[in-house]
Design a protein around this motif. Structure first.
Motif, mmCIF file in Angstrom:
data_model
loop_
_atom_site.group_PDB
_atom_site.id
_atom_site.type_symbol
_atom_site.label_atom_id
_atom_site.label_comp_id
_atom_site.label_asym_id
_atom_site.label_seq_id
_atom_site.Cartn_x
_atom_site.Cartn_y
_atom_site.Cartn_z
ATOM 1 N N ARG A 5 -1.641 -22.546 -3.787
ATOM 2 C CA ARG A 5 -1.407 -23.658 -2.853
ATOM 3 C C ARG A 5 0.069 -24.054 -2.843
ATOM 4 O O ARG A 5 0.676 -24.212 -1.773
ATOM 5 C CB ARG A 5 -2.293 -24.858 -3.249
ATOM 6 N N ILE A 6 0.648 -24.186 -4.015
ATOM 7 C CA ILE A 6 2.063 -24.573 -4.114
ATOM 8 C C ILE A 6 2.971 -23.452 -3.594
ATOM 9 O O ILE A 6 3.935 -23.706 -2.879
ATOM 10 C CB ILE A 6 2.408 -24.985 -5.554
ATOM 11 N N LEU A 7 2.639 -22.213 -3.931
ATOM 12 C CA LEU A 7 3.440 -21.079 -3.472
ATOM 13 C C LEU A 7 3.446 -20.996 -1.943
ATOM 14 O O LEU A 7 4.507 -20.879 -1.321
ATOM 15 C CB LEU A 7 2.902 -19.778 -4.071
ATOM 16 N N LEU A 8 2.270 -21.098 -1.331
ATOM 17 C CA LEU A 8 2.190 -21.057 0.133
ATOM 18 C C LEU A 8 2.895 -22.264 0.741
ATOM 19 O O LEU A 8 3.613 -22.142 1.730
ATOM 20 C CB LEU A 8 0.729 -20.999 0.584
ATOM 21 N N GLY A 9 2.722 -23.427 0.129
ATOM 22 C CA GLY A 9 3.384 -24.629 0.621
ATOM 23 C C GLY A 9 4.899 -24.515 0.576
ATOM 24 O O GLY A 9 5.588 -24.860 1.538
ATOM 25 N N LEU A 10 5.427 -24.000 -0.524
ATOM 26 C CA LEU A 10 6.882 -23.843 -0.644
ATOM 27 C C LEU A 10 7.424 -22.822 0.349
ATOM 28 O O LEU A 10 8.475 -23.035 0.962
ATOM 29 C CB LEU A 10 7.264 -23.440 -2.066
ATOM 30 N N LEU A 11 6.691 -21.728 0.520
ATOM 31 C CA LEU A 11 7.115 -20.699 1.469
ATOM 32 C C LEU A 11 7.240 -21.268 2.876
ATOM 33 O O LEU A 11 8.244 -21.067 3.565
ATOM 34 C CB LEU A 11 6.122 -19.535 1.446
ATOM 35 N N PHE A 12 6.241 -22.030 3.301
ATOM 36 C CA PHE A 12 6.268 -22.586 4.654
ATOM 37 C C PHE A 12 7.180 -23.807 4.766
ATOM 38 O O PHE A 12 7.704 -24.081 5.845
ATOM 39 C CB PHE A 12 4.853 -22.871 5.156
ATOM 40 N N LEU A 13 7.412 -24.521 3.674
ATOM 41 C CA LEU A 13 8.376 -25.620 3.700
ATOM 42 C C LEU A 13 9.781 -25.076 3.956
ATOM 43 O O LEU A 13 10.495 -25.558 4.838
ATOM 44 C CB LEU A 13 8.338 -26.400 2.386
ATOM 45 N N ASN A 59 4.649 -25.291 10.620
ATOM 46 C CA ASN A 59 4.975 -24.834 9.263
ATOM 47 C C ASN A 59 5.201 -26.026 8.332
ATOM 48 O O ASN A 59 4.684 -26.050 7.216
ATOM 49 C CB ASN A 59 6.245 -23.973 9.264
ATOM 50 N N LEU A 60 5.997 -26.982 8.787
ATOM 51 C CA LEU A 60 6.303 -28.158 7.956
ATOM 52 C C LEU A 60 5.062 -29.008 7.691
ATOM 53 O O LEU A 60 4.840 -29.448 6.565
ATOM 54 C CB LEU A 60 7.375 -29.013 8.619
ATOM 55 N N ILE A 61 4.277 -29.248 8.709
ATOM 56 C CA ILE A 61 3.070 -30.071 8.549
ATOM 57 C C ILE A 61 2.113 -29.405 7.564
ATOM 58 O O ILE A 61 1.606 -30.049 6.635
ATOM 59 C CB ILE A 61 2.393 -30.324 9.909
ATOM 60 N N GLY A 62 1.861 -28.113 7.760
ATOM 61 C CA GLY A 62 0.976 -27.385 6.839
ATOM 62 C C GLY A 62 1.517 -27.375 5.427
ATOM 63 O O GLY A 62 0.769 -27.547 4.464
ATOM 64 N N ALA A 63 2.824 -27.175 5.294
ATOM 65 C CA ALA A 63 3.445 -27.155 3.962
ATOM 66 C C ALA A 63 3.302 -28.493 3.256
ATOM 67 O O ALA A 63 2.959 -28.544 2.070
ATOM 68 C CB ALA A 63 4.918 -26.779 4.085
ATOM 69 N N VAL A 64 3.546 -29.572 3.965
ATOM 70 C CA VAL A 64 3.431 -30.908 3.361
ATOM 71 C C VAL A 64 1.990 -31.166 2.932
ATOM 72 O O VAL A 64 1.740 -31.717 1.858
ATOM 73 C CB VAL A 64 3.956 -31.992 4.329
ATOM 74 N N MET A 65 1.028 -30.743 3.743
ATOM 75 C CA MET A 65 -0.384 -30.930 3.387
ATOM 76 C C MET A 65 -0.724 -30.141 2.120
ATOM 77 O O MET A 65 -1.459 -30.636 1.255
ATOM 78 C CB MET A 65 -1.288 -30.513 4.548
ATOM 79 N N LEU A 66 -0.200 -28.934 2.021
ATOM 80 C CA LEU A 66 -0.463 -28.126 0.828
ATOM 81 C C LEU A 66 0.237 -28.684 -0.403
ATOM 82 O O LEU A 66 -0.373 -28.807 -1.473
ATOM 83 C CB LEU A 66 -0.021 -26.681 1.066
#
Length: 124
Positions: A5-13, A59-66
């Motif tokens: 979750r954090i890895l995917l979130g950071l990638l998209f952030l 990308n940002l919205i999904g990343a923040v949610m993750l």
């Protein structure tokens, strides 16, 4: 499932911030090696006038949610169409980026399995 979750979130952030910086400043800070066909596809997304900022905002919205762990299953669902295009992009237009596509597919698959109970109603 914190690490995927954090890895995917950071990638998209990072991707979202870099993409929106391009919109607002005209400068791209992350320039991975891309094939000529891949560059043409990316250029088409950028010159459409609306799709690039929309995609990077998602990308940002999904990343923040993750990253905040607030509705992470919804964050993955928002990012899933973009992830699908990224994987297809690397398969068809930029095979040099296949390691990124594989990591993205594995991490996304892990999260889809982890959140499968939350998606069950969508699949009935």
């Amino acid at each position: 499932m914190d690490i995927p979750r954090i890895l995917l979130g950071l990638l998209f952030l990072v991707s979202g911030i870099d993409g929106l910086l391009l919109v607002f400043t005209g400068t791209n800070y992350i320039n991975p090696p891309t094939s000529p066909a891949g560059l043409a596809f990316e250029h088409a997304l950028k010159v459409s006038g609306f799709f690039w900022p929309l995609m990077k905002s998602i990308n940002l919205i999904g990343a923040v949610m993750l990253l905040s762990n607030r509705a992470p299953a919804l964050g993955v669902a928002l990012l899933l169409p973009i992830i699908t295009v990224i994987i297809g992009f690397h398969i068809a237009l930029n095979p040099g980026g296949m390691p990124v596509a594989v990591v993205l597919a594995v991490v996304t698959g892990m999260l889809l399995i982890a959140y499968r109970d939350r998606y069950a109603a969508l699949l009935r």
